[in-house]
Write a protein that holds these residues in place. Structure first.
Motif, PDB file in Angstrom:
ATOM      1  N   SER A  84      11.105   2.234  -8.655  1.00 10.90           N
ATOM      2  CA  SER A  84      10.694   1.275  -7.630  1.00 10.90           C
ATOM      3  C   SER A  84       9.245   0.875  -7.893  1.00 10.90           C
ATOM      4  O   SER A  84       8.524   1.550  -8.634  1.00 10.90           O
ATOM      5  CB  SER A  84      10.815   1.870  -6.226  1.00 10.90           C
ATOM      6  N   PHE A  85       8.808  -0.213  -7.255  1.00 10.00           N
ATOM      7  CA  PHE A  85       7.404  -0.604  -7.377  1.00 10.00           C
ATOM      8  C   PHE A  85       6.503   0.457  -6.751  1.00 10.00           C
ATOM      9  O   PHE A  85       5.399   0.714  -7.241  1.00 10.00           O
ATOM     10  CB  PHE A  85       7.158  -1.957  -6.703  1.00 10.00           C
ATOM     11  N   ASP A  86       6.966   1.059  -5.661  1.00 13.09           N
ATOM     12  CA  ASP A  86       6.186   2.105  -5.007  1.00 13.09           C
ATOM     13  C   ASP A  86       5.993   3.299  -5.928  1.00 13.09           C
ATOM     14  O   ASP A  86       4.888   3.846  -6.035  1.00 13.09           O
ATOM     15  CB  ASP A  86       6.890   2.537  -3.711  1.00 13.09           C
ATOM     16  N   HIS A  87       7.054   3.697  -6.604  1.00 14.24           N
ATOM     17  CA  HIS A  87       6.970   4.805  -7.563  1.00 14.24           C
ATOM     18  C   HIS A  87       6.012   4.455  -8.693  1.00 14.24           C
ATOM     19  O   HIS A  87       5.175   5.277  -9.096  1.00 14.24           O
ATOM     20  CB  HIS A  87       8.368   5.109  -8.114  1.00 14.24           C
ATOM     21  N   TRP A  88       6.111   3.236  -9.197  1.00  9.95           N
ATOM     22  CA  TRP A  88       5.219   2.793 -10.280  1.00  9.95           C
ATOM     23  C   TRP A  88       3.760   2.865  -9.847  1.00  9.95           C
ATOM     24  O   TRP A  88       2.910   3.376 -10.579  1.00  9.95           O
ATOM     25  CB  TRP A  88       5.591   1.359 -10.687  1.00  9.95           C
ATOM     26  N   GLU A  89       3.456   2.363  -8.648  1.00  6.34           N
ATOM     27  CA  GLU A  89       2.074   2.373  -8.172  1.00  6.34           C
ATOM     28  C   GLU A  89       1.540   3.796  -8.007  1.00  6.34           C
ATOM     29  O   GLU A  89       0.393   4.084  -8.371  1.00  6.34           O
ATOM     30  CB  GLU A  89       1.949   1.613  -6.845  1.00  6.34           C
ATOM     31  N   LYS A  90       2.349   4.683  -7.462  1.00  3.26           N
ATOM     32  CA  LYS A  90       1.908   6.064  -7.285  1.00  3.26           C
ATOM     33  C   LYS A  90       1.556   6.702  -8.627  1.00  3.26           C
ATOM     34  O   LYS A  90       0.599   7.474  -8.727  1.00  3.26           O
ATOM     35  CB  LYS A  90       3.008   6.885  -6.607  1.00  3.26           C
TER      36      LYS A  90
END
Length: 350
Positions: free
Chosen positions: A130-136
């Protein structure tokens, strides 16, 4: 008489100095002018390889210019090139190395050719979900570790200023697919990374190289059966309007990473104040580039549908079958380059 002349000369000099410092200069900054009493002390040239002004890279670079010229009170002047210094990332990188470009956006893959194979970890498919996973991951310990790796491996010739994205990549081709079995025997235009080719080969496809600028024609004439990219980029190029680009299957196989790069040695030569301006402007530019990318995802997908594109939604895909191919490739890569700790950093922040 001499005393009177001396007083007049001194008065004229004082008035001259006052006149030199009292007139503010006008410094152009995008659509708005920056009024400042300071002279430009730093000229920066920034570039990316996309010609569309709607591309997220353009929004990010324009924000960098706007922000740094504002916070420096006009002491920094930025020239932005939207594909006008070349549409080849390798060409832009070469210009940065020669000093004619200050900052560029580029895919990580080019660094494998200059002796940084570890950077290809960003090319591993299904690394992020997910984009959230990528950002983290990129904004956390993993991202910091990779910045240090690049700095050490390139003798500070490349400094990762921040991580940008080109959205999430999907399959599009002459027919819909739902599992790896459906793509067996089909040619697919992919990125040049070895781990990307390995994935599609194990899925049964035939990876092939076609220049981005030639892909529309290749899809139209049936030179390749399919390709893979994000909605925004292939929509802006009208790939979905071709005979072999009509069917989009949301494989979501690559939440992409793009590097905002500067020569670390040049950065280190600047004053602490100038570095602070650059860092602050980069942060603002990164926020804009990412948000525009996320916003354009839904807009681009809707445009593809309106133009007649046929979508197989992510929920209807056999994603488990694709990840079963991807995970062993990830593990082998980590073992080969002693990057198990980096892979664990990514997996632990899901």
């Amino acid at each position: 008489m001499k005393k009177t002349i001396s007083i007049l000369v001194i008065s004229m000099l004082v008035m001259s100095l006052i006149g030199c410092t009292s007139e503010p200069s006008q410094q152009s900054s995008g659509e708005n002018a920056v009024t400042t009493t300071n002279e430009v002390e730093l000229e920066l040239i920034v570039a990316h390889n996309q010609t569309s002004q709607e591309n997220p890279y353009a929004h990010g670079m324009n924000k960098f210019k706007e922000e740094i010229e504002k916070i420096s009170d006009g002491k920094v002047n930025v020239t932005v090139h939207h594909g006008t210094l070349g549409q080849s990332e390798s060409e832009l990188i070469e210009n940065m190395q020669m000093g004619s470009i200050s900052m560029v956006v580029a895919s990580p893959g080019f660094m494998t050719a200059i002796g940084v194979p570890e950077i290809d970890i960003f090319s591993l498919l299904y690394l992020f979900d997910s984009f959230d996973h990528w950002e983290k991951a990129v904004d956390g310990d993993f991202g910091d570790t990779m910045k240090e790796t690049v700095k050490e491996q390139t003798n500070n010739s490349f400094k990762i200023m921040d991580y940008w994205t080109a959205s999430v990549r999907d399959y599009y081709g002459k027919e819909a697919i739902q599992s790896p079995d459906d793509i067996a025997g089909m040619t697919i235009r992919t990125q040049t990374s070895g781990v990307v080719r390995e994935f599609w080969e194990e899925a049964g496809a035939i990876p092939t190289s076609v220049a981005w600028g030639e892909l529309y024609q290749a899809l139209s004439q049936g030179v390749v059966d399919s390709a893979e990219n994000d909605y925004t980029n292939f929509m802006l190029q009208d790939h979905h309007r071709t005979a072999n680009g009509k069917y989009v299957s949301e494989t979501n196989h690559d939440y992409t990473t793009r590097l905002l790069l500067m020569d670390g040695n040049v950065y280190d030569s600047l004053t602490e104040e100038q570095q602070g301006w650059i860092d602050e402007a980069v942060k603002a530019a990164t926020e804009v580039e990412r948000q525009v990318t996320y916003d354009m995802y839904a807009e681009s997908k809707q445009k593809v549908i309106e133009d007649g594109g046929i979508i197989t939604e992510y929920e209807d895909m056999d994603i488990e079958a694709f990840t079963e191919i991807a995970i062993p490739i990830q593990d082998r890569f980590a073992e080969q380059y002693n990057m198990q700790s980096e892979l664990d950093m990514i997996r632990s922040v899901r």
